[in-house]
Design a protein around this motif. Sequence first.
Motif, short mmCIF file in Angstrom:
data_model
loop_
_atom_site.label_atom_id
_atom_site.label_comp_id
_atom_site.label_asym_id
_atom_site.label_seq_id
_atom_site.Cartn_x
_atom_site.Cartn_y
_atom_site.Cartn_z
N ILE A 37 0.87 -1.18 0.00
CA ILE A 37 0.00 0.00 0.00
C ILE A 37 0.90 1.22 0.00
N VAL A 38 0.68 2.13 -0.94
CA VAL A 38 1.49 3.35 -1.05
C VAL A 38 0.65 4.53 -0.57
N GLY A 39 0.99 5.06 0.60
CA GLY A 39 0.25 6.18 1.16
C GLY A 39 -0.56 5.78 2.36
N SER A 40 -0.37 6.50 3.48
CA SER A 40 -1.06 6.15 4.73
C SER A 40 -2.15 7.15 5.07
N GLY A 41 -2.86 7.63 4.03
CA GLY A 41 -4.04 8.46 4.24
C GLY A 41 -5.24 7.59 4.55
N PRO A 42 -6.46 8.14 4.47
CA PRO A 42 -7.66 7.37 4.86
C PRO A 42 -7.84 6.08 4.07
N ALA A 43 -7.66 6.13 2.75
CA ALA A 43 -7.83 4.91 1.95
C ALA A 43 -6.76 3.89 2.29
N GLY A 44 -5.52 4.35 2.44
CA GLY A 44 -4.42 3.44 2.74
C GLY A 44 -4.55 2.79 4.10
N MET A 45 -4.96 3.58 5.10
CA MET A 45 -5.02 3.02 6.45
C MET A 45 -6.20 2.08 6.64
N ILE A 46 -7.33 2.35 6.00
CA ILE A 46 -8.44 1.39 6.14
C ILE A 46 -8.11 0.11 5.38
N ALA A 47 -7.40 0.23 4.26
CA ALA A 47 -6.98 -0.96 3.53
C ALA A 47 -6.03 -1.79 4.38
N ALA A 48 -5.11 -1.12 5.06
CA ALA A 48 -4.17 -1.84 5.93
C ALA A 48 -4.90 -2.51 7.08
N ALA A 49 -5.87 -1.81 7.68
CA ALA A 49 -6.61 -2.38 8.80
C ALA A 49 -7.42 -3.60 8.37
N GLN A 50 -8.00 -3.53 7.15
CA GLN A 50 -8.76 -4.70 6.68
C GLN A 50 -7.84 -5.86 6.35
N LEU A 51 -6.76 -5.61 5.62
CA LEU A 51 -5.85 -6.69 5.23
C LEU A 51 -5.14 -7.30 6.44
N ALA A 52 -5.02 -6.53 7.52
CA ALA A 52 -4.41 -7.06 8.74
C ALA A 52 -5.24 -8.17 9.36
N GLN A 53 -6.50 -8.30 8.94
CA GLN A 53 -7.36 -9.38 9.42
C GLN A 53 -7.11 -10.69 8.67
N PHE A 54 -6.23 -10.65 7.66
CA PHE A 54 -5.90 -11.85 6.89
C PHE A 54 -4.46 -12.23 7.21
N PRO A 55 -4.25 -13.07 8.23
CA PRO A 55 -2.88 -13.36 8.68
C PRO A 55 -2.02 -14.09 7.67
N SER A 56 -2.62 -14.67 6.63
CA SER A 56 -1.83 -15.36 5.62
C SER A 56 -1.28 -14.40 4.57
N VAL A 57 -1.71 -13.16 4.62
CA VAL A 57 -1.32 -12.17 3.60
C VAL A 57 -0.22 -11.25 4.14
N VAL A 58 0.85 -11.13 3.39
CA VAL A 58 1.95 -10.22 3.77
C VAL A 58 1.61 -8.83 3.24
N THR A 59 1.25 -7.94 4.13
CA THR A 59 0.85 -6.58 3.78
C THR A 59 1.83 -5.59 4.38
N ARG A 60 2.29 -4.64 3.58
CA ARG A 60 3.10 -3.53 4.09
C ARG A 60 2.55 -2.24 3.51
N ILE A 61 2.65 -1.16 4.29
CA ILE A 61 2.18 0.15 3.87
C ILE A 61 3.33 1.14 4.03
N VAL A 62 3.66 1.87 2.96
CA VAL A 62 4.76 2.82 2.97
C VAL A 62 4.22 4.23 2.77
N ASP A 63 4.93 5.18 3.36
CA ASP A 63 4.57 6.60 3.22
C ASP A 63 5.84 7.42 3.34
N GLN A 64 5.92 8.49 2.54
CA GLN A 64 7.14 9.31 2.57
C GLN A 64 7.21 10.22 3.78
N ARG A 65 6.08 10.38 4.52
CA ARG A 65 6.14 11.17 5.74
C ARG A 65 7.06 10.50 6.74
N PRO A 66 7.67 11.29 7.64
CA PRO A 66 8.55 10.69 8.65
C PRO A 66 7.80 9.97 9.76
#
Length: 628
Positions: A37-66
């Motif tokens: 996932i590229v970008g940790s705004g609203p769409a990115g963070m809800i996508a990360a929260a949903q995919l985190a419910q699938f433990p078999s899926v390797v999900t990472r989210i990156v953002d250029q903010r510090p």
Amino acid sequence: MQFHHHGYVSGDPRVQPAAGTGIDRPAELPDEVDVLIVGSGPAGMIAAAQLAQFPSVVTRIVDQRPGRLEIGQADGIQARSVETFQAFGFAGRIVEEAYRITEMAFWKPDPEHPENIVRAALAPDDPEGVSEFPHLIVNQARVLDYFAESARNAPARVEPDYGYEFVTLDIAGQGEYPVTVTLRREGEPERTVRAKYVIGCDGARSRVRESIGRELTGDRANHAWGVMDVLAETDFPDIRTKCAIQSHDGGSILHIPREGNHLFRMYVDLGEVREDDGGAVRNTTQEEVEARANVILHPYTLRVKHVAWRSVYEVGHRLTDKFDDVPAGLVGARTPRVFITGDACHTHSAKAGQGMNVSMQDGWNIAWKLGHVLDGRAPGTLLDTYSAERQVIAQDLIEFDRRWSSLMAARPDELEDPAELEEFYVKTAEFPAGLMTRYQPSMIVGADTHQDLARGFPVGKRFKSHPVTRVCDGNPVHLGHHHRADGRWRIYVFADRPAAGEPSEATEFAGWITGSPDSPVRAYSPPDGDPDAWFDVKVIYQQAHTGVDLGRVPRAHLPKVGPYQVVDYELVYAAGPDEDIFTAREIDRDGAIVLVRPDQYVAGVFPLRATGELAAFFAGLCGVAESR
């Protein structure tokens, strides 16, 4: 909230046990991931929260903010979003800290002294009660915090990798990880990450969008607005009420009180932008915005004491033709690998309060589908439905926003009816609340052939919750509030007239759902999982809860779960004594099945006896699922 079924929990029950990829999750960004996932705004963070419910899926989210966002741009939270927050477990907490909008004031020029403004109308914000949840104002940064907490506490333990700038991506024709993403981090050489799928949530200047050749097209912005979150001294009487303020010279303000009781936001009309402006309007100073605000507010005054955040923006109504990387002519022939969400694929003004809300629904829509495909629950063709569903919704939003923006920018004497603005606001309440979305028939939305059996649950629209009584303890609860963002399909069995355990179509259905090889629960649930691992089957009886004998309720609705095989008693409900759900949602007294997607949208309505149709629906989805 359910817990203890895996053993006694003495800590925070919102922290789920780590599982799969969440066990010993590497701190460093790996070279290969399932979803990037590229970008940790609203769409990115809800996508990360949903995919985190699938433990078999390797999900990472990156953002250029510090690090985490501290001051958010968006702040309007529609009722549909609060329903979504409930699914992710934090609706109650965010409602408590937010500002709640209950009415909106409309200010216009005084007919006797047009240089002054007067209150012309005070309209209820939600006169029809379209949702049990309210319309809120809360900082976008706090919304992201809550989704980050949800992702961090989920089985896959997903957390953002900050400091990574997206450079570009390349899509290979084949291979297990066909998308190669180039990232840059300060002080480090460029590196690549190979992914099965990429979700671009990186805003209106999206590099992900550019990398797949998509382009935002549409109306050029020709109107500028200064927006400021401030603490101020003022004699304007409606400073703690949402307001649309129109002045005699055409300038207007959209005024929004903020959470915490003292802060407020103003969108101040800066007027038309010249064709040759070249972006110069964005250099408008804070002092100029305040001066313009005071002209519009006359005879009231505003003296700003502190500026928390400010910006000057021009946002046109722009849209991409598709929300993934597959050309229109190849849909169905090639699996999409890259998806774009939110401002990366649709832009509009902020005055309708839709940007963050629609973006979150984009993120949720693609995330659960990716989870199902990668988890082996659905075929790759499911991913084609993301662009097909969400692009239409974005187009509808742009048309609504174009109308609302033009009304806000007009002088009252330019309108056919001086009350047109407030009437439009009241009449269209369901749209800005986020509840007009209706998905068309597809592999995950059935036909409305049997809609008459449950008119209050339109196929393709979100499942509108209603109070019921939980039989096991007599507690009044909202039926839809047990629908968490856990990736499961919901099968709601609205029983026919006979009581629990009596010969009836509901009793026969219970036998089929647990005993027939054609049942989705039998055919597709993981063999080593609980019977409700992929399908949540609930029953609602017409009798009062005191008339439902749990001892006679079919075992289908009292499954044994967890390592200790304890009964889940929270799947049996009865119509409430004062608010009968059968009456309120126009459910046929001969019963009905209401099938609901993992993102809370109604996928189908069926008669209790139509087991073949239900089996066929899932055979066309789960029955042709591809393995990872």
